[in-house]
Design a protein around this motif. Structure first.
Motif, short mmCIF file in Angstrom:
data_model
loop_
_atom_site.label_atom_id
_atom_site.label_comp_id
_atom_site.label_asym_id
_atom_site.label_seq_id
_atom_site.Cartn_x
_atom_site.Cartn_y
_atom_site.Cartn_z
N THR A 151 0.84 -1.20 0.00
CA THR A 151 0.00 0.00 0.00
C THR A 151 0.87 1.25 0.00
O THR A 151 1.98 1.24 0.55
CB THR A 151 -0.93 0.03 1.23
N SER A 152 0.34 2.30 -0.61
CA SER A 152 0.96 3.62 -0.56
C SER A 152 0.09 4.59 0.23
O SER A 152 0.27 5.81 0.12
CB SER A 152 1.21 4.15 -1.98
N ALA A 153 -0.83 4.07 1.03
CA ALA A 153 -1.74 4.92 1.80
C ALA A 153 -0.98 5.82 2.77
O ALA A 153 -1.36 6.97 3.00
CB ALA A 153 -2.75 4.07 2.55
N GLY A 154 0.10 5.30 3.34
CA GLY A 154 0.90 6.10 4.25
C GLY A 154 1.58 7.26 3.55
O GLY A 154 1.72 8.35 4.11
N ILE A 155 2.00 7.02 2.31
CA ILE A 155 2.62 8.08 1.51
C ILE A 155 1.58 9.16 1.21
O ILE A 155 1.86 10.36 1.34
CB ILE A 155 3.18 7.51 0.21
N ASP A 156 0.38 8.74 0.82
CA ASP A 156 -0.69 9.70 0.55
C ASP A 156 -0.97 10.54 1.79
O ASP A 156 -1.16 11.76 1.70
CB ASP A 156 -1.96 8.97 0.13
N TYR A 157 -1.00 9.89 2.93
CA TYR A 157 -1.28 10.59 4.19
C TYR A 157 -0.20 11.64 4.48
O TYR A 157 -0.51 12.79 4.84
CB TYR A 157 -1.36 9.57 5.33
N LEU A 158 1.07 11.26 4.32
CA LEU A 158 2.17 12.19 4.60
C LEU A 158 2.20 13.34 3.61
O LEU A 158 2.59 14.46 3.96
CB LEU A 158 3.50 11.43 4.59
N GLU A 159 1.77 13.09 2.39
CA GLU A 159 1.65 14.18 1.42
C GLU A 159 0.55 15.15 1.86
O GLU A 159 0.72 16.38 1.78
CB GLU A 159 1.34 13.62 0.03
N GLN A 160 -0.55 14.60 2.34
CA GLN A 160 -1.69 15.44 2.73
C GLN A 160 -1.36 16.34 3.91
O GLN A 160 -1.85 17.48 3.98
CB GLN A 160 -2.89 14.55 3.08
N ILE A 161 -0.52 15.87 4.83
CA ILE A 161 -0.19 16.68 6.00
C ILE A 161 1.10 17.47 5.80
O ILE A 161 1.59 18.11 6.74
CB ILE A 161 -0.13 15.83 7.29
N GLY A 162 1.67 17.41 4.60
CA GLY A 162 2.81 18.25 4.26
C GLY A 162 4.17 17.75 4.67
O GLY A 162 5.14 18.53 4.67
N LEU A 163 4.31 16.46 4.99
CA LEU A 163 5.61 15.92 5.37
C LEU A 163 6.35 15.27 4.19
O LEU A 163 7.52 14.93 4.32
CB LEU A 163 5.46 14.92 6.51
N ILE A 164 5.66 15.09 3.07
CA ILE A 164 6.28 14.64 1.82
C ILE A 164 5.89 15.62 0.74
O ILE A 164 4.72 15.97 0.59
CB ILE A 164 5.83 13.23 1.43
N ARG A 165 6.90 16.08 -0.02
CA ARG A 165 6.65 16.93 -1.17
C ARG A 165 6.61 16.09 -2.43
O ARG A 165 7.42 15.18 -2.61
CB ARG A 165 7.76 17.98 -1.30
N LYS A 166 5.67 16.37 -3.30
CA LYS A 166 5.53 15.60 -4.54
C LYS A 166 6.70 15.82 -5.49
O LYS A 166 6.92 15.01 -6.39
CB LYS A 166 4.21 15.94 -5.22
N ASP A 167 7.46 16.92 -5.31
CA ASP A 167 8.61 17.16 -6.18
C ASP A 167 9.87 16.44 -5.70
O ASP A 167 10.94 16.56 -6.30
CB ASP A 167 8.89 18.66 -6.33
N GLY A 168 9.76 15.68 -4.60
CA GLY A 168 10.88 14.87 -4.14
C GLY A 168 11.90 15.58 -3.30
O GLY A 168 12.95 15.01 -2.96
N LEU A 169 11.63 16.82 -2.91
CA LEU A 169 12.56 17.58 -2.07
C LEU A 169 12.24 17.36 -0.59
O LEU A 169 11.12 16.99 -0.24
CB LEU A 169 12.49 19.06 -2.42
N PRO A 170 13.21 17.58 0.28
CA PRO A 170 12.97 17.38 1.72
C PRO A 170 12.05 18.45 2.30
O PRO A 170 11.87 19.53 1.71
CB PRO A 170 14.38 17.47 2.32
N VAL A 171 11.48 18.12 3.44
CA VAL A 171 10.66 19.07 4.20
C VAL A 171 11.40 19.37 5.49
O VAL A 171 11.68 18.46 6.28
CB VAL A 171 9.26 18.49 4.50
N ASP A 172 11.76 20.62 5.70
CA ASP A 172 12.53 21.01 6.89
C ASP A 172 13.81 20.17 7.01
O ASP A 172 14.15 19.69 8.09
CB ASP A 172 11.68 20.88 8.16
N ASN A 173 14.48 20.00 5.88
CA ASN A 173 15.76 19.27 5.82
C ASN A 173 15.64 17.79 6.19
O ASN A 173 16.64 17.16 6.53
CB ASN A 173 16.81 19.93 6.71
N PHE A 174 14.43 17.24 6.11
CA PHE A 174 14.21 15.82 6.38
C PHE A 174 13.49 15.21 5.18
O PHE A 174 12.48 15.76 4.72
CB PHE A 174 13.38 15.63 7.66
#
Length: 237
Positions: free
Chosen positions: A43-66
């Motif tokens: 499943t990629s449901a966890g990835i979708d969730y992290l994208e929704q709350i802003g912890l994963i960027r769809k452009d593949g760059l880090p968020v707050d250096n993480f």
């Protein structure tokens, strides 16, 4: 620069994971990791969730250096296979060779996790030999027997494949127990994937007996809970 990444982690979105994705992020940062791959089972449901709350960027760059890399641990027909750097639908039961082809077509890496641990659905050597893999998980912190890691290391050297070390965390407390150090000037999903191909350094440590027992108990508890829910639904029909 060097970055410390755990390439094999599970959240509550896996059938056998227990932690919220946010907990994985918090503990990983506390332990000094620069990122991890979320590789929930089928499943990629966890990835979708992290994208929704802003912890994963769809452009593949880090968020707050993480950096959280999208990924999945696919239960192929022949055993488990890690897809790194991409989102996938549920592919459970797909032939491993087809899974590798799909991963490559989407720009991801196909890595064999715990390949000689047959108690944990490692892909057997006769199938591995036929797969155009991008790497081998040569150290899994939760492996059933240490000799499985030793065989994986020997196999990776034999095929001259890139190597990763990972925790296979199913609980946030375990993340980063084992990890991989990559060197890159491009701290992004694609930059890290390229860095794996160019060579890695490995930090190797096994989970404790207490952590292993906790993992086993969580698996039994969740399996029993799913069984009872399924039975209850069946009785209502």
């Amino acid at each position: 620069m060097q970055y410390r990444i755990d390439f094999h982690c599970h959240s509550r979105f896996s059938a056998d994971g227990v932690s919220e994705p946010e907990a994985l992020v918090r503990v990983a940062k506390e332990k000094g990791l620069n990122g991890f791959a979320l590789t929930d089972h089928n499943t990629s449901a966890g990835i979708d969730y992290l994208e929704q709350i802003g912890l994963i960027r769809k452009d593949g760059l880090p968020v707050d250096n993480f950096l959280i890399l999208p990924g999945q641990e696919i239960t192929t027909k022949e055993g488990h296979l890690l897809a790194l750097g991409i989102k996938l639908p549920d592919l459970k039961g797909i032939p491993a060779i087809d899974a590798v082809s799909l991963i490559h077509s989407m720009g991801g890496l196909a890595v064999a996790p715990h390949p000689f641990d047959y108690f944990r659905a490692g892909i057997r050597k006769r199938f591995l030999d036929k797969l155009p893999l991008d790497g081998i998980e040569v150290f899994n912190a939760a492996v059933t027997f240490k000799r499985c890691n030793q065989k994986a290391m020997a196999y990776a050297k034999e095929r001259r494949l890139p190597m990763i070390s990972a925790s296979d965390a199913h609980d946030a407390e375990v993340i980063g127990t084992a990890l991989t150090i990559v060197e890159t000037d491009d701290f992004s999903v694609q930059g890290v994937l390229r860095a794996i191909r160019h060579g890695t350094l490995l930090e190797k440590r096994y989970i404790s007996t207490k952590e292993a027992l906790k993992k086993t108990w969580n698996n039994v508890f969740r399996f029993r809970s799913r069984h009872l829910i399924t039975k209850s639904i069946g009785n209502e029909m």
